[in-house]
Design an enzyme around this catalytic site. Sequence first.
Site, PDB file in Angstrom:
ATOM      1  N   GLY A  14       0.777  -1.239   0.000  1.00 24.90           N
ATOM      2  CA  GLY A  14       0.000   0.000   0.000  1.00 24.90           C
ATOM      3  C   GLY A  14       0.801   1.278   0.000  1.00 24.90           C
ATOM      4  O   GLY A  14       0.293   2.327   0.419  1.00 24.90           O
ATOM      5  N   ASN A  16       1.562   3.122  -2.502  1.00 28.08           N
ATOM      6  CA  ASN A  16       0.869   4.093  -3.362  1.00 28.08           C
ATOM      7  C   ASN A  16      -0.431   4.580  -2.723  1.00 28.08           C
ATOM      8  O   ASN A  16      -0.758   5.767  -2.801  1.00 28.08           O
ATOM      9  CB  ASN A  16       0.581   3.477  -4.735  1.00 28.08           C
ATOM     10  CG  ASN A  16       1.816   3.470  -5.603  1.00 28.08           C
ATOM     11  OD1 ASN A  16       2.222   4.515  -6.133  1.00 28.08           O
ATOM     12  ND2 ASN A  16       2.438   2.315  -5.738  1.00 28.08           N
ATOM     13  N   ILE A  90     -11.804  -6.319 -11.425  1.00 28.91           N
ATOM     14  CA  ILE A  90     -12.966  -5.543 -10.971  1.00 28.91           C
ATOM     15  C   ILE A  90     -14.236  -6.088 -11.634  1.00 28.91           C
ATOM     16  O   ILE A  90     -14.298  -6.224 -12.852  1.00 28.91           O
ATOM     17  CB  ILE A  90     -12.788  -4.040 -11.348  1.00 28.91           C
ATOM     18  CG1 ILE A  90     -11.476  -3.492 -10.772  1.00 28.91           C
ATOM     19  CG2 ILE A  90     -13.972  -3.207 -10.877  1.00 28.91           C
ATOM     20  CD1 ILE A  90     -11.364  -3.549  -9.264  1.00 28.91           C
ATOM     21  N   ASN A 104      -6.335   3.202 -12.767  1.00 30.46           N
ATOM     22  CA  ASN A 104      -5.397   2.159 -12.327  1.00 30.46           C
ATOM     23  C   ASN A 104      -3.967   2.594 -12.645  1.00 30.46           C
ATOM     24  O   ASN A 104      -3.737   3.370 -13.566  1.00 30.46           O
ATOM     25  CB  ASN A 104      -5.697   0.853 -13.080  1.00 30.46           C
ATOM     26  CG  ASN A 104      -4.794  -0.292 -12.639  1.00 30.46           C
ATOM     27  OD1 ASN A 104      -4.538  -0.492 -11.442  1.00 30.46           O
ATOM     28  ND2 ASN A 104      -4.274  -1.051 -13.593  1.00 30.46           N
ATOM     29  N   HIS A 106      -0.238   0.856 -13.617  1.00 30.38           N
ATOM     30  CA  HIS A 106       0.424  -0.397 -14.004  1.00 30.38           C
ATOM     31  C   HIS A 106       1.921  -0.133 -14.107  1.00 30.38           C
ATOM     32  O   HIS A 106       2.333   0.866 -14.708  1.00 30.38           O
ATOM     33  CB  HIS A 106      -0.140  -0.904 -15.338  1.00 30.38           C
ATOM     34  CG  HIS A 106       0.411  -2.237 -15.708  1.00 30.38           C
ATOM     35  ND1 HIS A 106      -0.086  -3.423 -15.196  1.00 30.38           N
ATOM     36  CD2 HIS A 106       1.457  -2.584 -16.493  1.00 30.38           C
ATOM     37  CE1 HIS A 106       0.623  -4.427 -15.670  1.00 30.38           C
ATOM     38  NE2 HIS A 106       1.571  -3.958 -16.462  1.00 30.38           N
ATOM     39  N   SER A 138       2.252   3.295 -16.303  1.00 35.61           N
ATOM     40  CA  SER A 138       1.089   3.704 -17.099  1.00 35.61           C
ATOM     41  C   SER A 138      -0.073   3.927 -16.144  1.00 35.61           C
ATOM     42  O   SER A 138      -0.371   3.068 -15.313  1.00 35.61           O
ATOM     43  CB  SER A 138       0.699   2.607 -18.086  1.00 35.61           C
ATOM     44  OG  SER A 138       1.792   2.298 -18.932  1.00 35.61           O
ATOM     45  N   ASP A 147      -6.170  -4.238 -18.454  1.00 34.68           N
ATOM     46  CA  ASP A 147      -4.999  -3.416 -18.818  1.00 34.68           C
ATOM     47  C   ASP A 147      -5.127  -2.707 -20.161  1.00 34.68           C
ATOM     48  O   ASP A 147      -4.127  -2.360 -20.786  1.00 34.68           O
ATOM     49  CB  ASP A 147      -3.705  -4.256 -18.843  1.00 34.68           C
ATOM     50  CG  ASP A 147      -3.184  -4.531 -17.435  1.00 34.68           C
ATOM     51  OD1 ASP A 147      -3.621  -3.852 -16.489  1.00 34.68           O
ATOM     52  OD2 ASP A 147      -2.344  -5.430 -17.290  1.00 34.68           O
ATOM     53  N   GLU A 176       6.099   6.000  -9.613  1.00 36.27           N
ATOM     54  CA  GLU A 176       4.711   5.876  -9.122  1.00 36.27           C
ATOM     55  C   GLU A 176       4.440   6.879  -8.008  1.00 36.27           C
ATOM     56  O   GLU A 176       3.443   7.593  -8.028  1.00 36.27           O
ATOM     57  CB  GLU A 176       4.464   4.459  -8.606  1.00 36.27           C
ATOM     58  CG  GLU A 176       4.501   3.428  -9.706  1.00 36.27           C
ATOM     59  CD  GLU A 176       4.199   2.023  -9.223  1.00 36.27           C
ATOM     60  OE1 GLU A 176       3.804   1.222 -10.059  1.00 36.27           O
ATOM     61  OE2 GLU A 176       4.367   1.732  -8.026  1.00 36.27           O
TER      62      GLU A 176
END
Length: 193
Positions: A14, A16, A90, A104, A106, A138, A147, A176
């Site tokens: 976690g 991020n 999801i 999201n 990636h 991304s 994706d 990120e």
Amino acid sequence: MKKQSIAVFASGTGTNALRIIDHFRAAEDIAVELLVCNKADAPVVEKVRERGIEVIVMDNEAFESGLTLLQELDYRAVDWIVLAGFLRKIPVNIIRGYHNRIINIHPSLLPKFGGKGMYGMHVHRAVIEAREKQTGISIHFVNEEFDKGELLAQYTVDLEDADTPEEVARKVQELEHRYFPYIVEQVIKQQTP
Ligand code: GRF
């Protein structure tokens, strides 16, 4: 802008998720109201609770039906879902209910190194095996194809021949942490009247 509420979904460490929570802590018009996690013992659960944010832990079976979760999100008037290292697919009713409202991250330059099985260190090992000179992150909307939702931003980092998967992971994580919260904020602001 009408106040926007975010639910962050995460499955593991976690880092991020915490960056995003901290980023919006002082914001007036955007707030992280909820963390959804599919593992009761994931380190992110405790860390987010310590910050006084509500956590819903949902087992995989309950999660897959999507119904209860959609009700929970609805009940809390959640506007946006941010996936920050969430390892379950999801459910389609949530994707439809939150069209262009699920973001999201990636850890590769999609469409490269995306799709089934491409998560965590699997991605970074594949990048090294393919002798890529660059990798990156991304940030994209989530649609029904894994994706493959619309790209919102990508950032790159150079690789050295001697980079180990751990070193690649470190470089990617740095990107990120630096960009994800900021892009989430930008997208929400652009799309909210
Ligand atoms: C990140 O690399 C993210 O790109 C991926 O999962 C990882 C989560 O890491 N989807 P953390 O739990 O935020 O540290």
